[in-house]
Scaffold this motif. Structure first.
Motif, PDB file in Angstrom:
ATOM      1  N   PHE A   8     -43.042 -48.381 -26.067  1.00 38.76           N
ATOM      2  CA  PHE A   8     -43.200 -49.202 -27.099  1.00 38.76           C
ATOM      3  C   PHE A   8     -43.968 -48.188 -28.044  1.00 38.76           C
ATOM      4  CE2 PHE A   8     -46.402 -51.439 -29.518  1.00 38.76           C
ATOM      5  CZ  PHE A   8     -45.571 -52.050 -30.345  1.00 38.76           C
ATOM      6  N   PHE A  11     -41.872 -46.021 -30.911  1.00 39.23           N
ATOM      7  CA  PHE A  11     -41.358 -46.782 -31.866  1.00 39.23           C
ATOM      8  C   PHE A  11     -41.938 -46.573 -33.241  1.00 39.23           C
ATOM      9  CE2 PHE A  11     -39.076 -48.346 -28.292  1.00 39.23           C
ATOM     10  CZ  PHE A  11     -37.714 -48.239 -28.369  1.00 39.23           C
ATOM     11  N   VAL A 108     -35.538 -48.665 -36.648  1.00 39.54           N
ATOM     12  CA  VAL A 108     -36.671 -49.762 -36.480  1.00 39.54           C
ATOM     13  C   VAL A 108     -37.150 -50.291 -37.626  1.00 39.54           C
ATOM     14  CG1 VAL A 108     -38.705 -49.479 -35.322  1.00 39.54           C
ATOM     15  CG2 VAL A 108     -37.078 -47.870 -34.564  1.00 39.54           C
ATOM     16  N   VAL A 111     -42.504 -53.670 -35.619  1.00 39.60           N
ATOM     17  CA  VAL A 111     -43.281 -53.355 -34.124  1.00 39.60           C
ATOM     18  C   VAL A 111     -44.338 -54.235 -34.282  1.00 39.60           C
ATOM     19  CG1 VAL A 111     -42.521 -51.020 -33.722  1.00 39.60           C
ATOM     20  CG2 VAL A 111     -44.566 -51.424 -34.983  1.00 39.60           C
ATOM     21  N   VAL A 122     -40.347 -55.165 -30.397  1.00 35.44           N
ATOM     22  CA  VAL A 122     -39.742 -54.003 -31.402  1.00 35.44           C
ATOM     23  C   VAL A 122     -38.487 -54.520 -31.998  1.00 35.44           C
ATOM     24  CG1 VAL A 122     -38.621 -51.701 -31.603  1.00 35.44           C
ATOM     25  CG2 VAL A 122     -40.353 -52.061 -29.894  1.00 35.44           C
ATOM     26  N   TRP A 142     -34.524 -58.039 -31.517  1.00 35.24           N
ATOM     27  CA  TRP A 142     -35.687 -57.701 -30.944  1.00 35.24           C
ATOM     28  C   TRP A 142     -35.861 -57.794 -29.474  1.00 35.24           C
ATOM     29  CZ3 TRP A 142     -34.023 -61.539 -34.203  1.00 35.24           C
ATOM     30  CH2 TRP A 142     -34.601 -62.811 -34.162  1.00 35.24           C
TER      31      TRP A 142
END
Length: 347
Positions: A8, A11, A108, A111, A122, A142
């Motif tokens: 995680f 990102f 991306v 988040v 994400v 996601w």
């Protein structure tokens, strides 16, 4: 570490990831797809049927395009995911044919750490392109990704996503057709766009049991490397304790079942949204039902129309009562998939 994948913390909103291993779609892929899911839609089954309508040949099943594009993203996006949570704003933009080579990139766009701090959600926008750069698929998904630990977590950025794709923005993957050449006997039904009513519910009747060998074969076919689908030994120590069936496998099974009652819904034009409500495991039997949420003509076209369909997948429960929610508003225990689609039918 080789093959460790992103956690995680890796990102960053705005990053664009160019995914490895472009994939040429072959007739072998289509044969395996047919063997796995049993689709019976005439446009994707018969060159002669498709050519009579105006296609140069049978196009690739839309979910084959989805699987190929999706599979590229897994090593970079969801290798360390607990689960793939949902989809939105998906559009099929150009027909794909055997021999086309597809590649994927993802941006991306959001988040958000979870309250426990051991994972985060994400959001990525993935685009699939042909070798010449032409866009064939664009969608958002996601995923819940593990936190590695030892590094600060990013501040939350949650994207705003449309509830439904505008009908004016779909249909690009369907050339203008000669609807008069549509043969109801060969397609399996005389029901066309105008024959469905908003609010109508359809029991798709049949069930398909998920076999261990088949879901493993499917996940390898689409080059999906997520550990939760493959590593039986490693998953013994996970929260669930066993391998999960790839969510795309469930979607394609439900799409195959959807033929009963929506035989002429030959093209998935858009994925408005969707959730994998609960996991499926080998040995479970999938059933499906649909509800017509909306129907819209496509601007400037009289050959096809769009039905907005809610496709619900059920585990080990027949769809006769159309289960969806319990009395207290929670997901019915049988529901494993809740998918919102635009599909095209001849007029």
């Amino acid at each position: 570490m080789a093959g460790a994948g992103r956690f995680f913390e890796d990102f960053i909103v705005g990053d664009v990831i160019r995914h490895a291993t472009p994939r040429t779609v072959t007739l072998g892929d289509l044969a395996l797809n047919q063997a796995l899911y049993g689709n019976r839609y005439a446009v994707q089954s018969s060159d002669a049927f498709a050519q009579a309508l105006g296609y140069p040949r049978s196009p690739v099943d839309d979910l084959v395009t989805f699987h190929v594009v999706f599979g590229k993203t897994v090593p970079d996006v969801s290798l360390n995911a607990f689960a793939n949570l949902g989809y939105a704003a998906g559009r099929f933009l150009s027909p794909v044919y055997p021999g086309d080579t597809l590649a994927s990139t993802s941006e991306v766009i959001g988040v958000r750490p979870t309250s426990k701090g051991d994972a985060g959600v994400v959001w990525v926008r993935t685009r699939g392109t042909r070798a010449n750069g032409e866009l064939v698929l664009d969608y958002v998904r996601w995923v819940l990704v593990r936190v590695q630990g030892g590094r600060p977590l990013p501040d939350p950025v949650v994207p705003t996503l449309p509830a439904v794709v505008d009908p004016a923005d779909i249909g690009g993957a369907c050339p203008r057709l000669d609807a008069s050449a549509w043969d109801d006997a060969l397609s399996g039904s005389a029901r066309r766009f105008d024959d469905y009513q908003v609010g109508e519910k359809i029991d798709h009747v049949d069930g398909m049991t998920v076999e261990e060998a088949e879901h493993q074969l499917a996940t390898r076919l689409w080059q999906n490397t997520a550990r939760v689908h493959f590593d039986g030994y490693g998953q013994k120590s996970s929260k669930i304790g066993r391998r999960l069936v790839y969510g795309g496998h469930v979607i394609s099974l439900a799409r195959g079942l959807m033929y009963n009652g929506l035989e002429n819904a030959f093209h998935v034009a858009a994925i408005n949204g969707g959730r994998h409500v609960a996991p499926i495991f080998a040995g479970d039997t999938l059933y499906a039902w649909s509800e017509i949420l909306d129907k819209q003509p496509l601007p400037g076209r009289d050959d096809v129309g769009a039905l907005r369909v809610r496709l619900v997948g059920l585990k080990d429960a027949t769809p006769g009562a159309f289960p969806l929610k319990t009395a207290d508003g929670k997901d019915d225990p049988a529901v494993v998939l809740d998918l919102d689609l635009w599909v095209l039918l001849p007029r």
